[in-house]
Design an enzyme around this catalytic site. Structure first.
Site, short mmCIF file in Angstrom:
data_model
loop_
_atom_site.label_atom_id
_atom_site.label_comp_id
_atom_site.label_asym_id
_atom_site.label_seq_id
_atom_site.Cartn_x
_atom_site.Cartn_y
_atom_site.Cartn_z
N VAL A 178 -37.00 34.64 24.88
CA VAL A 178 -38.11 35.36 25.38
C VAL A 178 -39.48 34.67 25.05
O VAL A 178 -39.99 34.78 23.74
CB VAL A 178 -37.99 36.87 24.72
CG1 VAL A 178 -39.18 37.55 25.36
CG2 VAL A 178 -36.51 37.40 25.10
N ASP A 179 -40.24 34.36 25.95
CA ASP A 179 -41.38 33.49 25.77
C ASP A 179 -42.58 34.28 26.27
O ASP A 179 -42.80 34.43 27.58
CB ASP A 179 -41.29 32.15 26.38
CG ASP A 179 -42.30 31.25 26.15
OD1 ASP A 179 -43.18 31.53 25.27
OD2 ASP A 179 -42.62 30.26 27.06
N THR A 180 -43.55 34.71 25.43
CA THR A 180 -44.60 35.43 26.26
C THR A 180 -45.47 34.39 26.82
O THR A 180 -46.61 34.87 27.52
CB THR A 180 -45.45 36.15 24.76
OG1 THR A 180 -45.75 35.02 23.87
CG2 THR A 180 -44.43 37.09 24.09
N LEU A 293 -37.52 32.85 29.08
CA LEU A 293 -37.27 34.15 29.94
C LEU A 293 -38.90 34.83 29.82
O LEU A 293 -39.65 34.68 28.52
CB LEU A 293 -36.65 35.07 29.21
CG LEU A 293 -35.08 35.12 29.74
CD1 LEU A 293 -34.28 36.09 28.87
CD2 LEU A 293 -34.77 35.40 31.28
#
EC number: 3.4.23.-
Length: 298
Positions: A178-180, A293
């Protein structure tokens, strides 16, 4: 005091729509602008009805107001499970309280701005739009701050997630981060983009698309466009510009999968409105993950 019914309905439609829009953002429940407008209109008509018929006390009761809020949420969103409906209702009330709190704050600091009666705000005409604009601006700031806090907590708690991608007759299971920093969207459909390593997804790609990456020609826009346009998968593929991953003014070849699934068997989420972008290098030095993501998909 004179109350203009058309103005009352209009301002309530605007505020209800913004509340429902915030609810959709918080609950991640997809809907349409038409459904949000219809739900906002129903809420506005309810307020107008109470103004026209103030003697009908039964419509001022807490039970009636809860029933109306249930109807508004049911009109605005679709539900397959009661738990999803309950979650959206909670988000709806939270959004309402945020807007109401901002409005009450401005009435408190500006004693001539209006008053509260029977649970409704009445704002005087000479300060009506000022209060509404300031209220919306304040809510926007509050939502931005809390949304960033929520997203950072979400990423911290759920950093790596299982990812399943189905395309044509192939299914690939991956590990996704999960990549901001992944804010990529398909410019054509505005769908979020999942970035996936080519080697991890190679087996389900058409041969002509595989050849582009094996020959490291994915940056040759003329060749990519020609090959993709002549492919029978033409309607499924996208060209996505990006300025990340250590490169500016780059392009990703992407495609629309049949569906994806995010999460394990205990908490799995299916998504169809998404694009998979193919990256021809390793995303993780330690090979801990092979996809990125967007937090919006979690």
């Amino acid at each position: 005091m004179e109350i203009y019914l058309d103005v009352l309905v209009l301002e309530n439609i605007v505020m209800n729509y913004l509340i429902l829009l915030m609810t959709a953002k918080f609950s991640k429940n997809k809907t349409s602008h038409l459904r949000l407008f219809l739900a906002a209109f129903v809420g506005a008509i309810y307020v107008a009805f109470l103004v026209v018929y103030p003697s009908l006390d039964v419509y001022y009761t807490t039970i009636t107001k809860i029933a109306i809020s249930f109807a508004i949420v049911a009109i605005a969103f679709s539900f397959q499970r009661f738990t999803a409906f309950f979650k959206t209702m909670v988000m709806f009330y939270i959004s309402t309280f945020i807007f109401a709190g901002a409005g009450f704050a401005f009435l408190y600091f500006n004693h001539s701005g209006g008053f509260i009666r029977d649970g409704f705000f009445y704002v005087y005409w000479n300060s009506k739009w000022t209060v509404m604009v300031l209220c919306v601006a304040t809510v926007g700031i509050i939502v931005k701050i809390f949304w960033e806090i929520i997203q950072s907590r979400l990423v911290k708690d759920r950093l790596l997630l299982p990812l399943k991608i189905a395309f044509e007759n192939g299914i690939i299971n991956l590990s996704a981060l999960v990549d901001t920093g992944n804010a990529l969207f398909d410019p054509l459909t505005h769908s979020p983009v999942i970035v996936v390593e080519f080697n991890a997804i190679k087996s389900i790609l058409p041969e002509e698309i595989q050849n582009i990456f094996e020959e490291s020609k994915e940056d040759d826009l003329v060749r990519v466009t020609k090959i993709v346009s002549n492919s029978r998968w033409f309607s499924r593929f996208r060209i996505i510009p990006f300025t990340s991953l250590g490169k500016e003014n780059g392009i990703l070849i992407g495609f629309k999968p049949d569906y994806i699934e995010i999460g394990d068997k205990n908490e799995r989420k299916g998504v169809t409105d998404v694009i998979v972008g193919i990256y021809n290098k390793a995303l993780s030095k330690g090979e801990n993950y092979n996809a990125l993501l967007s937090p919006d998909l979690v």
